[in-house]
Design a protein around this motif. Structure first.
Motif: not given
Length: 51
Positions: A3-8, A15-17, A28-38
């Motif tokens: 995900i880190k590579e795809i977001i970049w 983004f973190r590993p 959408f995955t990126y925004k969701a993970l920023l809002a809530e890491d779980k």
């Protein structure tokens, strides 16, 4: 999937590993993970691994 590579590549954001078995819509995955890491627990994927 890395995900880190795809977001970049798709968004130019750092983004973190984080790995998953799939991601349908990277922005959408990126925004969701920023809002809530779980949030990976309810995203449509089988496996998530975060550091």
């Amino acid at each position: 999937m890395n995900i880190k590579e795809i977001i970049w590549k798709k968004l130019g954001e750092d983004f973190r590993p984080y790995r998953t078995s799939c991601t349908c819509i990277p922005p959408f995955t990126y925004k969701a993970l920023l809002a809530e890491d779980k949030i990976g627990a309810i995203l449509p994927s089988n496996v998530f691994v975060q550091q």
